[in-house]
Design a protein around this motif. Structure first.
Motif: not given
Length: 251
Positions: A72-98
């Motif tokens: 699925x092309x993430x940049x395509x108009x009809x793509x549900x970015x949020x549901x795809x993004x749920x499948x892509x975990x991200x760990x940042x340099x600065x933790x980004x915790x609450x």
């Protein structure tokens, strides 16, 4: 090393370009990431490594080119970015915790709100991941009382709670004191051994050498060279790669 018989890449990057104002940060990037593969991205600061990572989950919008995720092309108009993004975990340099929540609540917030998981199920999943990163005893601790290494391990557990198919790590150890870098790398090693698909931007050359399936060397916005760790660390083809790795090649 993960051995996967899949023939289709999980992520395919084609012709990716990204500029900030007049500064061209990424220039025609092409890269395939196979299921179960650990890809480390190395290079000097400012070479475009983090921007490339942020384009994979659309934290940055590419100016040109494509990022395909399971076809699925993430940049395509009809793509549900949020549901795809749920499948892509991200760990940042600065933790980004609450910081106003405890460890367990940090881990259960997204599964409950985004995946509509019940609180009890989310807590069960979270405790399993906190156990795996060695922090089950800290489930009810206030995040602000943790060390940097503990925070980063919580951040990894939190990302895993969304059951991602791929994990992106953006210099996960660069904000840590040297003596606690190992505890985070150890968690990442275990993930790799369990077959998690991972893309890791890092300055930790031992990790790149020993854990990766592929090492990508970026220089001034392009992939200057990519290959198996053995080749990259013993016989890099490009002069720029040799210069960058010179202090590691002799080890």
């Amino acid at each position: 090393m993960a051995h996967n018989t899949a023939t289709e890449p999980m992520v395919r990057i084609e012709g990716l370009r990204k500029s900030f104002g007049s500064l061209e940060v990424l220039r025609d990037i092409n890269l395939d990431i196979m299921p179960g593969q650990v890809v480390t991205i190395i290079g000097a600061s400012g070479s475009g490594k983090s921007t490339l990572l942020r384009c994979i989950n659309l934290l940055e919008t590419p100016d040109a080119g494509h990022v395909w995720f399971h076809g699925a092309d993430l940049a395509a108009e009809h793509v549900d970015v949020n549901s795809l993004r749920e499948k892509i975990g991200m760990v940042f340099q600065g933790f980004n915790l609450f910081n106003n929540m405890n460890v367990l609540d940090n881990c259960t917030l997204a599964p409950v709100t985004l995946k509509k998981m019940s609180k009890s199920e989310a807590e069960r999943v979270a405790m399993g991941h906190l156990e795996s990163v060695g922090l089950a005893d800290f489930a009810h601790a206030n995040v602000s009382n943790l060390s940097g290494g503990q925070k980063q391990r919580v951040a990894i557990a939190r990302a895993l709670c969304m059951k991602p198919e791929i994990m992106l790590f953006d210099e996960p150890t660069s904000a840590l004191d040297p003596e606690i870098v190992g505890e985070v790398l150890e968690v990442m090693r275990k993930l790799a051994a369990d077959g998690m698909t991972m893309v890791v931007v890092t300055h930790e050359m031992a990790f790149a050498k020993n854990v990766s399936d592929e090492v990508v060397f970026m220089d001034r916005g392009v992939i200057a060279e990519a290959g198996a760790p053995r080749d990259m660390f013993t016989a890099p083809k490009q002069q720029r790669t040799r210069e960058f790795l010179s202090r590691y090649l002799s080890d």
